[in-house]
Write a protein that holds these residues in place. Sequence first.
Motif, PDB file in Angstrom:
ATOM      1  N   VAL A 226       0.949  -1.265  -0.008  1.00  0.00           N
ATOM      2  CA  VAL A 226      -0.144   0.069   0.006  1.00  0.00           C
ATOM      3  C   VAL A 226       0.801   0.978  -0.042  1.00  0.00           C
ATOM      4  O   VAL A 226       1.735   1.453   0.903  1.00  0.00           O
ATOM      5  CB  VAL A 226      -0.921   0.013   1.116  1.00  0.00           C
ATOM      6  CG1 VAL A 226      -1.756   1.242   1.170  1.00  0.00           C
ATOM      7  CG2 VAL A 226      -1.766  -0.985   1.387  1.00  0.00           C
ATOM      8  N   VAL A 227       0.624   2.027  -1.061  1.00  0.00           N
ATOM      9  CA  VAL A 227       1.395   3.467  -0.987  1.00  0.00           C
ATOM     10  C   VAL A 227       0.365   4.572  -1.286  1.00  0.00           C
ATOM     11  O   VAL A 227      -0.889   4.383  -1.752  1.00  0.00           O
ATOM     12  CB  VAL A 227       2.453   3.398  -2.169  1.00  0.00           C
ATOM     13  CG1 VAL A 227       3.540   2.444  -2.089  1.00  0.00           C
ATOM     14  CG2 VAL A 227       1.620   3.406  -3.485  1.00  0.00           C
ATOM     15  N   ALA A 228       0.767   5.797  -1.133  1.00  0.00           N
ATOM     16  CA  ALA A 228      -0.156   6.799  -1.262  1.00  0.00           C
ATOM     17  C   ALA A 228       0.360   7.703  -2.504  1.00  0.00           C
ATOM     18  O   ALA A 228       1.475   8.163  -2.414  1.00  0.00           O
ATOM     19  CB  ALA A 228       0.015   7.831   0.070  1.00  0.00           C
ATOM     20  N   ARG A 229      -0.362   7.382  -3.347  1.00  0.00           N
ATOM     21  CA  ARG A 229      -0.180   7.976  -4.974  1.00  0.00           C
ATOM     22  C   ARG A 229      -0.305   9.490  -4.688  1.00  0.00           C
ATOM     23  O   ARG A 229      -1.544  10.007  -4.739  1.00  0.00           O
ATOM     24  CB  ARG A 229      -0.496   7.426  -5.932  1.00  0.00           C
ATOM     25  CG  ARG A 229      -0.134   5.927  -5.990  1.00  0.00           C
ATOM     26  CD  ARG A 229      -0.626   4.884  -7.058  1.00  0.00           C
ATOM     27  NE  ARG A 229      -1.298   5.768  -8.346  1.00  0.00           N
ATOM     28  CZ  ARG A 229      -2.400   5.287  -8.720  1.00  0.00           C
ATOM     29  NH1 ARG A 229      -3.215   4.904  -8.063  1.00  0.00           N
ATOM     30  NH2 ARG A 229      -2.947   6.275  -9.989  1.00  0.00           N
ATOM     31  N   LEU A 230       0.769  10.404  -5.003  1.00  0.00           N
ATOM     32  CA  LEU A 230       0.375  12.028  -5.031  1.00  0.00           C
ATOM     33  C   LEU A 230       1.043  12.327  -6.558  1.00  0.00           C
ATOM     34  O   LEU A 230       2.121  11.721  -7.056  1.00  0.00           O
ATOM     35  CB  LEU A 230       1.219  12.459  -4.193  1.00  0.00           C
ATOM     36  CG  LEU A 230       0.730  12.395  -2.538  1.00  0.00           C
ATOM     37  CD1 LEU A 230       1.664  12.875  -1.821  1.00  0.00           C
ATOM     38  CD2 LEU A 230      -0.525  13.051  -2.507  1.00  0.00           C
TER      39      LEU A 230
ATOM     40  N   ALA B  28       9.066  13.386  -1.257  1.00  0.00           N
ATOM     41  CA  ALA B  28       9.731  12.781  -2.352  1.00  0.00           C
ATOM     42  C   ALA B  28       9.236  11.143  -2.157  1.00  0.00           C
ATOM     43  O   ALA B  28       8.832  10.690  -1.596  1.00  0.00           O
ATOM     44  CB  ALA B  28      11.320  13.005  -2.516  1.00  0.00           C
ATOM     45  N   ASP B  29       9.456  10.897  -3.507  1.00  0.00           N
ATOM     46  CA  ASP B  29       9.356   9.223  -3.858  1.00  0.00           C
ATOM     47  C   ASP B  29       9.923   8.534  -2.538  1.00  0.00           C
ATOM     48  O   ASP B  29      11.152   8.833  -2.373  1.00  0.00           O
ATOM     49  CB  ASP B  29       9.867   8.964  -5.308  1.00  0.00           C
ATOM     50  CG  ASP B  29       8.933   8.048  -5.654  1.00  0.00           C
ATOM     51  OD1 ASP B  29       7.687   7.566  -5.424  1.00  0.00           O
ATOM     52  OD2 ASP B  29       9.497   7.041  -6.474  1.00  0.00           O
TER      53      ASP B  29
ATOM     54  N   ALA C 148       2.360  11.085 -12.074  1.00  0.00           N
ATOM     55  CA  ALA C 148       2.206  12.290 -12.745  1.00  0.00           C
ATOM     56  C   ALA C 148       0.651  12.210 -13.218  1.00  0.00           C
ATOM     57  O   ALA C 148      -0.122  12.979 -13.544  1.00  0.00           O
ATOM     58  CB  ALA C 148       3.076  12.772 -13.911  1.00  0.00           C
ATOM     59  N   GLN C 149       0.320  10.748 -13.257  1.00  0.00           N
ATOM     60  CA  GLN C 149      -1.303  10.571 -13.986  1.00  0.00           C
ATOM     61  C   GLN C 149      -2.295  11.011 -12.705  1.00  0.00           C
ATOM     62  O   GLN C 149      -3.394  11.084 -13.051  1.00  0.00           O
ATOM     63  CB  GLN C 149      -1.494   9.090 -14.087  1.00  0.00           C
ATOM     64  CG  GLN C 149      -0.352   8.790 -15.207  1.00  0.00           C
ATOM     65  CD  GLN C 149      -0.726   9.565 -16.617  1.00  0.00           C
ATOM     66  OE1 GLN C 149      -2.109   9.519 -16.875  1.00  0.00           O
ATOM     67  NE2 GLN C 149       0.349   9.992 -17.145  1.00  0.00           N
ATOM     68  N   VAL C 150      -1.757  11.129 -11.546  1.00  0.00           N
ATOM     69  CA  VAL C 150      -2.599  11.401 -10.498  1.00  0.00           C
ATOM     70  C   VAL C 150      -3.227  13.044 -10.576  1.00  0.00           C
ATOM     71  O   VAL C 150      -2.219  13.824 -10.705  1.00  0.00           O
ATOM     72  CB  VAL C 150      -2.209  11.061  -9.108  1.00  0.00           C
ATOM     73  CG1 VAL C 150      -3.110  11.685  -7.939  1.00  0.00           C
ATOM     74  CG2 VAL C 150      -2.043   9.755  -8.835  1.00  0.00           C
TER      75      VAL C 150
END
Length: 192
Positions: free
Chosen positions: A124-128, A139-140, A158-160
């Motif tokens: 599980v990650v938080a995509r920003l 940062a990543d 970048a798609q978010v």
Amino acid sequence: RLQAVLGALPSPGQTRSVAFALNDIASAMGADLKAFVVSAVTKEISTVAPAYAGITADYLTFATDGTGVVVPVEGATQPLGYIPTDRSVPVVTDRFTLHMPQSLYDDGVTTRHAPSVAGLVNPVVARLNPKDAATIAVADGDSVLVAGAHTFIVSLDAQVAQGSVVVPFNQVDTKGIPAVPAVTVEAVREAT
């Protein structure tokens, strides 16, 4: 353009419109919406929406020869006009729109009890969006606190859409995130 539309074919089988279903629910609760009566619906709209004043089912059927009408009609008002905005000015907020999409392999009962697929659950990650990450100085691979109580590793994407945070639905780490449209996202700083 607003015009009356009549059904060309009957609905297949026992299907019904949403209006009929809503009216059945209301009837079970002791009310009658009259949602399937076109004249009642158009009368309500023309009463509460100034731009639609005077537009009734009869008006759409007979006065316009079936071609419809452009709203607002003469004598009605249009309270909502086009208001240009300067899109170059960034919107700064401490709230992010929360998106929780389902993933193919989640923390469901079937996945947990099937050894052949249990290993396919992604971490599980938080995509920003990278621009949002820069505004909160992460940062990543850094950690963020979502909704004040859930810590996730950041994955820049970048798609978010800007102003959004994406965390997967139905995962051990995402259980308990409130079902609200906007949440806070804060950088987690190590104690020094």
